[in-house]
Design a protein around this motif. Structure first.
Motif, PDB file in Angstrom:
ATOM      1  N   ARG A 243       0.745  -1.512   0.211  1.00  0.00           N
ATOM      2  CA  ARG A 243      -0.422  -0.171  -0.275  1.00  0.00           C
ATOM      3  C   ARG A 243       0.704   1.331   0.031  1.00  0.00           C
ATOM      4  O   ARG A 243       0.613   2.072  -0.235  1.00  0.00           O
ATOM      5  N   HIS A 244       2.189   1.054   0.728  1.00  0.00           N
ATOM      6  CA  HIS A 244       3.290   2.191   0.256  1.00  0.00           C
ATOM      7  C   HIS A 244       3.828   1.055  -0.086  1.00  0.00           C
ATOM      8  O   HIS A 244       4.618   0.886  -0.533  1.00  0.00           O
TER       9      HIS A 244
ATOM     10  N   ALA B  93       1.230   4.179  -2.645  1.00  0.00           N
ATOM     11  CA  ALA B  93       1.179   3.252  -4.015  1.00  0.00           C
ATOM     12  C   ALA B  93       0.012   4.016  -4.922  1.00  0.00           C
ATOM     13  O   ALA B  93      -0.200   3.978  -6.083  1.00  0.00           O
ATOM     14  N   ASP B  94      -1.209   4.502  -3.675  1.00  0.00           N
ATOM     15  CA  ASP B  94      -2.765   4.717  -5.040  1.00  0.00           C
ATOM     16  C   ASP B  94      -2.121   6.041  -5.500  1.00  0.00           C
ATOM     17  O   ASP B  94      -2.931   6.212  -6.965  1.00  0.00           O
ATOM     18  N   ALA B  95      -1.582   6.852  -4.915  1.00  0.00           N
ATOM     19  CA  ALA B  95      -0.837   7.931  -5.004  1.00  0.00           C
ATOM     20  C   ALA B  95      -0.414   8.468  -6.021  1.00  0.00           C
ATOM     21  O   ALA B  95       0.171   8.783  -7.746  1.00  0.00           O
ATOM     22  N   TYR B  96       0.712   7.398  -6.315  1.00  0.00           N
ATOM     23  CA  TYR B  96       1.740   7.418  -6.733  1.00  0.00           C
ATOM     24  C   TYR B  96       1.439   6.704  -8.145  1.00  0.00           C
ATOM     25  O   TYR B  96       1.927   7.186  -9.475  1.00  0.00           O
ATOM     26  N   ARG B  97       0.359   5.850  -9.117  1.00  0.00           N
ATOM     27  CA  ARG B  97      -0.360   5.607 -10.001  1.00  0.00           C
ATOM     28  C   ARG B  97      -1.082   6.211 -10.344  1.00  0.00           C
ATOM     29  O   ARG B  97      -1.145   6.937 -11.848  1.00  0.00           O
ATOM     30  N   ALA B  98      -1.644   7.336  -9.959  1.00  0.00           N
ATOM     31  CA  ALA B  98      -2.638   8.167  -9.744  1.00  0.00           C
ATOM     32  C   ALA B  98      -1.851   9.520 -10.736  1.00  0.00           C
ATOM     33  O   ALA B  98      -2.042   9.883 -11.787  1.00  0.00           O
TER      34      ALA B  98
END
Length: 372
Positions: free
Chosen positions: A122-123, A207-212
């Motif tokens: 997740r991180h 991780a979600d912010a990285y991909r976004a």
């Protein structure tokens, strides 16, 4: 000389006040525990000399589950063998091979992009191959990111400087960060890209912010991820933050003056070494840390007022001392402070002028074009 003495005092007071405030508000992250997986991601290109202790420290992480993923970026030494040998004994460790470098990418950004694609956590905790994490570091950074609602959290590891050349160069990092970045303002204006900064040695990203945002793909041609990544996140409306990192990790960046000069030169043109910024930084740094020596010498000769001259000198060295203690740096850097600032300015001016002559930056056996 009277005017110069007061100017020196004013320019020495600026980093002294900024550092005093920052050292109060920039705290180590509180101990935390969690159940979310943290992916510790390590780009490695010819890092056989560093990787063993780095992997041992990462795998000793406590407080949260971790996986450790190493990206072998076409190493020609024993880097992949070291990872493969340890991975055979610890299933939390994986080795991924980095494909050929595509056009328009720099090596570290491409390796980090590959690592993020292989990560399951997740991180995503990106560290350099010479960074030794404290056991609680991954859990503490992940907990801090959750508490602050930050998509990216970074800190400067304790910098190990084992040679005179390192002591003349590396301490500039914390001087600039703590003496000239107003952390309270950075937090009050979370979407201002100009206030975003990080230390590329130790960066935790959701991780979600990285991909976004595209992560390292959004800065694929860049050489200074510590400057560029936080700006990408802030432009996307995401919060970034800093913590005191000296208790989270340690790092020996370089093993002498020549590698340090080359390494800092690589990043300079995306930091201070621009035609617009460097004259201002020269005034701030030379005026606040070199001019006090000159006016103090003049004061001893009776040619300048002693009060502002000696106060400026005391503030300059007091700032360096406070930062050194807080960042757990080598105390031998304190008397070198004026020389450290002079070397930093020489390096930045050389980097600003060098692209006009050479047009390229070289790092880790690769050559990259840079702009004027």
């Amino acid at each position: 000389m009277t005017l110069l003495a007061w100017l020196a005092l004013a320019l020495a007071l600026l980093p002294a006040v900024t550092a005093a405030v920052n050292l109060v508000v920039l705290r180590p992250p509180r101990p935390a525990t969690g159940e979310d997986l943290v992916s510790i991601l390590i780009p490695a290109r010819n890092e056989a000399a560093n990787l063993g202790p780095t992997l041992a420290a990462a795998l000793a992480s406590t407080g949260t589950p971790v996986e450790v993923v190493v990206a072998d970026d076409h190493s020609t030494d024993g880097t992949p063998e070291i990872v493969a040998d340890l991975a055979a004994r610890d299933p939390r460790l994986r080795l991924v091979a980095v494909p050929a470098l595509p056009p328009g990418w720099t090596g570290k950004n491409h390796a980090c992009h590959v690592l993020a694609g292989a990560a399951r956590g997740r991180h995503l905790l990106f560290i350099d191959a010479d960074v030794r994490l404290a056991p609680h570091a991954a859990a503490a950074l992940a907990g801090e990111a959750t508490r602050r609602g930050a998509a990216l959290v970074s800190g400067v590891p304790r910098q190990v400087t084992a040679s005179p050349g390192e002591r003349l160069t590396v301490p500039t990092i914390n001087l600039l960060l703590l003496g000239y970045l107003p952390v309270p303002l950075m937090r009050r204006r979370p979407h201002d890209p100009s206030l975003g900064t990080a230390c590329g040695q130790l960066v935790l990203i959701a991780a979600d912010a990285y991909r976004a945002t595209g992560g390292h793909g959004a800065i694929r041609a860049g050489l200074h991820d510590g400057v560029q990544l936080p700006r990408v996140f802030r432009r996307a409306g995401l919060r970034t933050d800093l913590v005191a990192g000296a208790g989270l990790a340690e790092c020996r960046m370089y093993d002498g003056f020549a590698p340090a000069w080359a390494g800092f030169s690589k990043n300079a043109h995306e930091g201070l070494a621009t035609p617009r910024a460097l004259p201002v930084w020269t005034l701030l740094l030379a005026g606040g840390h070199l001019l006090p020596i000159l006016v103090s010498a003049a004061a001893l000769a009776g040619a300048a007022p002693a009060g502002p001259a000696f106060a400026a000198l005391a503030l300059s060295f007091g700032t360096r001392t406070a930062i050194t203690v807080a960042a757990r740096e080598d105390w031998r850097t304190i008397p070198l402070h004026p020389a450290i600032v002079a070397v930093a300015l020489a390096l930045q001016w050389n980097a600003l002028l060098r692209p006009r002559r050479a047009g390229v930056a070289q790092w880790k056996g690769r050559t990259y074009p840079v702009s004027d």
